[in-house]
Scaffold this active site. Structure first.
Site, PDB file in Angstrom:
ATOM      1  N   ARG A  73       0.856  -1.178   0.000  1.00 49.06           N
ATOM      2  CA  ARG A  73       0.000   0.000   0.000  1.00 49.06           C
ATOM      3  C   ARG A  73       0.898   1.236   0.000  1.00 49.06           C
ATOM      4  NH1 ARG A  73      -4.856  -1.176  -2.006  1.00 49.06           N
ATOM      5  NH2 ARG A  73      -5.895  -2.889  -0.876  1.00 49.06           N
ATOM      6  N   ALA A  85     -10.834  -7.586  -0.916  1.00 50.12           N
ATOM      7  CA  ALA A  85     -11.618  -6.351  -0.823  1.00 50.12           C
ATOM      8  C   ALA A  85     -11.526  -5.580  -2.130  1.00 50.12           C
ATOM      9  CB  ALA A  85     -11.107  -5.477   0.330  1.00 50.12           C
ATOM     10  N   GLU A 106      -9.367 -12.011  -6.353  1.00 45.39           N
ATOM     11  CA  GLU A 106      -8.162 -11.923  -5.525  1.00 45.39           C
ATOM     12  C   GLU A 106      -7.776 -13.236  -4.867  1.00 45.39           C
ATOM     13  OE1 GLU A 106      -8.282  -7.205  -4.377  1.00 45.39           O
ATOM     14  OE2 GLU A 106      -8.698  -8.665  -2.790  1.00 45.39           O
TER      15      GLU A 106
END
Length: 204
Positions: A73, A85, A106
């Site tokens: 991230r 998510a 994912e």
């Protein structure tokens, strides 16, 4: 005017938007400046990040292991352990369908049973982002949806199944710090411990 026996000071204040200005529009988020009426007759300026919302999935297998993803991230310049998510950025797509799609994209998984585990405003002091967190059970293998391409940070993503009790400890150890993952893991553990009544999956 207030009704008989009602003092005007006892009424809840109406936080009316007196003026609003868009400052920035980006690919995912936008920023606006609102002037809001405050109690006591004054007003105050609030800068608000608008966000399409997101979903996250606590996927539990038949051994009570939770599916976790490790993903980079950039805003925090580190890898985080997260739940499957994604953004609610497909026009008109119901949030449950978004959650199902993200789980397949994912984690290459589908689920036979879905519940809405909880919902959370991540940063309500400055953003309207709402994350719906689902509980997915009765897992089975799935293929990635047509048209989905693994790229960017997702090309570096790893997937693990972690016993739920271990995941809870990792929250308290500070190893799991993504807000949706923290909330989802702890909520799922509470479901296993006390079986609270959950909302149906389509409640979101």
């Amino acid at each position: 005017m207030p009704g008989p026996g009602v003092d005007a000071d006892d009424r809840p204040h109406e936080f009316r938007v007196l003026a609003s200005e868009t400052l920035f529009e980006g690919h995912v988020i936008s920023l606006r400046r609102d002037t809001v009426a405050m109690p006591g007759g004054g007003d105050s300026v609030r800068e608000i990040v608008t966000h399409p919302g997101a979903v996250a999935v606590v996927a539990l297998d038949d051994q009570d292991r939770v599916v976790l993803l490790r993903q980079y991230r950039h805003p925090v310049a580190t890898h985080l352990w997260e739940l499957p998510a994604g953004l609610r950025d497909e026009n008109g797509e119901p949030p449950l369908r978004t959650a199902q799609r993200e789980l397949a994209e994912e984690a290459l998984l589908a689920a036979g049973r879905w519940s809405l585990l909880t919902s959370v405003y991540n940063s309500p002091g400055f953003s309207d982002e709402l994350v719906l967190i689902y509980l997915a059970e009765e897992l089975s293998d799935a293929v990635r949806p047509d048209g989905f391409v693994v790229e960017h940070e997702e090309a570096d993503m790893t997937v693990e199944r972690v016993p739920l009790a271990e995941a809870v400890q990792r929250v308290f150890d500070g190893d799991i710090r993504n807000s949706s993952a923290v909330v989802g893991v702890l909520a799922a553990a509470q479901v296993r411990n006390s079986a609270p009544r959950l909302r149906p999956a389509d409640a979101g």
